[in-house]
Design a protein around this motif. Sequence first.
Motif, short mmCIF file in Angstrom:
data_model
loop_
_atom_site.label_atom_id
_atom_site.label_comp_id
_atom_site.label_asym_id
_atom_site.label_seq_id
_atom_site.Cartn_x
_atom_site.Cartn_y
_atom_site.Cartn_z
N ARG A 108 0.83 -1.22 0.00
CA ARG A 108 0.00 0.00 0.00
C ARG A 108 0.85 1.26 0.00
O ARG A 108 0.53 2.25 -0.67
CB ARG A 108 -0.91 -0.01 1.24
CG ARG A 108 -1.81 1.21 1.37
CD ARG A 108 -2.72 1.06 2.57
NE ARG A 108 -3.63 2.18 2.71
CZ ARG A 108 -4.53 2.29 3.68
NH1 ARG A 108 -4.63 1.34 4.59
NH2 ARG A 108 -5.31 3.35 3.76
N PHE A 109 1.96 1.23 0.72
CA PHE A 109 2.78 2.43 0.89
C PHE A 109 3.72 2.67 -0.26
O PHE A 109 4.08 3.81 -0.53
CB PHE A 109 3.58 2.32 2.19
CG PHE A 109 2.79 2.67 3.41
CD1 PHE A 109 1.45 2.35 3.53
CD2 PHE A 109 3.40 3.32 4.45
CE1 PHE A 109 0.73 2.67 4.65
CE2 PHE A 109 2.68 3.65 5.59
CZ PHE A 109 1.35 3.34 5.69
N GLY A 110 4.16 1.64 -0.93
CA GLY A 110 5.18 1.79 -1.96
C GLY A 110 6.56 1.92 -1.35
O GLY A 110 6.77 1.67 -0.16
N ALA A 111 7.52 2.33 -2.16
CA ALA A 111 8.91 2.39 -1.71
C ALA A 111 9.12 3.46 -0.65
O ALA A 111 8.56 4.56 -0.73
CB ALA A 111 9.82 2.66 -2.90
N LEU A 112 9.94 3.13 0.33
CA LEU A 112 10.34 4.10 1.34
C LEU A 112 11.27 5.12 0.72
O LEU A 112 12.26 4.78 0.08
CB LEU A 112 11.05 3.39 2.50
CG LEU A 112 11.68 4.29 3.57
CD1 LEU A 112 10.61 5.00 4.38
CD2 LEU A 112 12.59 3.47 4.47
N LYS A 113 10.96 6.40 0.91
CA LYS A 113 11.82 7.47 0.43
C LYS A 113 12.76 7.95 1.53
O LYS A 113 13.95 8.17 1.30
CB LYS A 113 10.98 8.64 -0.08
CG LYS A 113 10.13 8.26 -1.30
CD LYS A 113 8.98 9.23 -1.54
CE LYS A 113 9.44 10.64 -1.82
NZ LYS A 113 8.27 11.53 -2.11
N ALA A 141 9.24 9.97 11.76
CA ALA A 141 8.42 10.40 10.62
C ALA A 141 8.97 9.71 9.38
O ALA A 141 10.17 9.42 9.31
CB ALA A 141 8.46 11.91 10.45
N ALA A 142 8.10 9.40 8.42
CA ALA A 142 8.56 8.70 7.22
C ALA A 142 7.82 9.21 5.99
O ALA A 142 6.71 9.77 6.09
CB ALA A 142 8.34 7.19 7.37
N TYR A 143 8.45 9.00 4.85
CA TYR A 143 7.89 9.41 3.57
C TYR A 143 8.02 8.24 2.59
O TYR A 143 9.08 7.63 2.50
CB TYR A 143 8.63 10.63 3.03
CG TYR A 143 8.63 11.80 3.98
CD1 TYR A 143 7.64 12.77 3.93
CD2 TYR A 143 9.63 11.91 4.95
CE1 TYR A 143 7.64 13.83 4.83
CE2 TYR A 143 9.63 12.95 5.85
CZ TYR A 143 8.64 13.92 5.79
OH TYR A 143 8.63 14.96 6.68
N PHE A 144 6.92 7.94 1.88
CA PHE A 144 6.88 6.82 0.96
C PHE A 144 6.38 7.30 -0.40
O PHE A 144 5.84 8.39 -0.53
CB PHE A 144 5.94 5.72 1.49
CG PHE A 144 6.30 5.19 2.84
CD1 PHE A 144 7.02 4.02 2.97
CD2 PHE A 144 5.90 5.86 4.00
CE1 PHE A 144 7.35 3.52 4.22
CE2 PHE A 144 6.24 5.38 5.25
CZ PHE A 144 6.97 4.20 5.36
#
Length: 216
Positions: A108-113, A141-144
């Motif tokens: 669902r999230f896709g690749a971790l950026k 905090a994270a971005y995907f």
Amino acid sequence: MKLWVIFAALIAAEASAIFSPVTALSSPVGEQSAPSDTLGAINVTSDSAPGWLPSASQRQEVLEVTSEYFSALDGGQYQRAYAMMTDGQRSLLSLVQFSQNNREYNERFGALKRRLILKVTWTKDPASAPYPGVYAAIDIAAYFTNVDRHCGYVVLYQRPSGGRFEIMRQESNFIDNTTAQNIERQQSRAALDRLWSSLSANCPNYALARSSASSP
């Protein structure tokens, strides 16, 4: 805010798409980092054992364990990540369920950026805890690829006898980009901002991610 208040709230919460016990919201490609002041600051709660401070080795280990835990999940090594959790946490979630949850979230999230460690907060033998020992809360905090709004934290625990820190609990709050676009289109950007403000209020120190120059 007392670290143990955070932990007690996690125990009481119901699992959902927004909150789920010890599920990884990550993917195999990405970068983990921490603001420079995260590594130097020592934040101890007011209800911790008087005069106690984490040792240099404890401070290093919690960052290593956190990185190792997410790296295992990023690489699909679910059994390895599962083994890093406390016995109590594993009793709440089987390996099969843990693995399935993580696969679904990763898809669902896709690749971790990028994943940011925002702050580490410590406490030792707080009176309200179920057992004595050292606790460390790691704000993240994270971005995907498919999620621009994500925050949460993990709680690590070390027994009074010492030994390796273990993952005791994790909280994650997010709005995936498709949902965010639908809310903005059907309601308004203000409605989206209000929702995310409400969710991210569950993430201590998320303001550090917003102000970080290293965020995408």
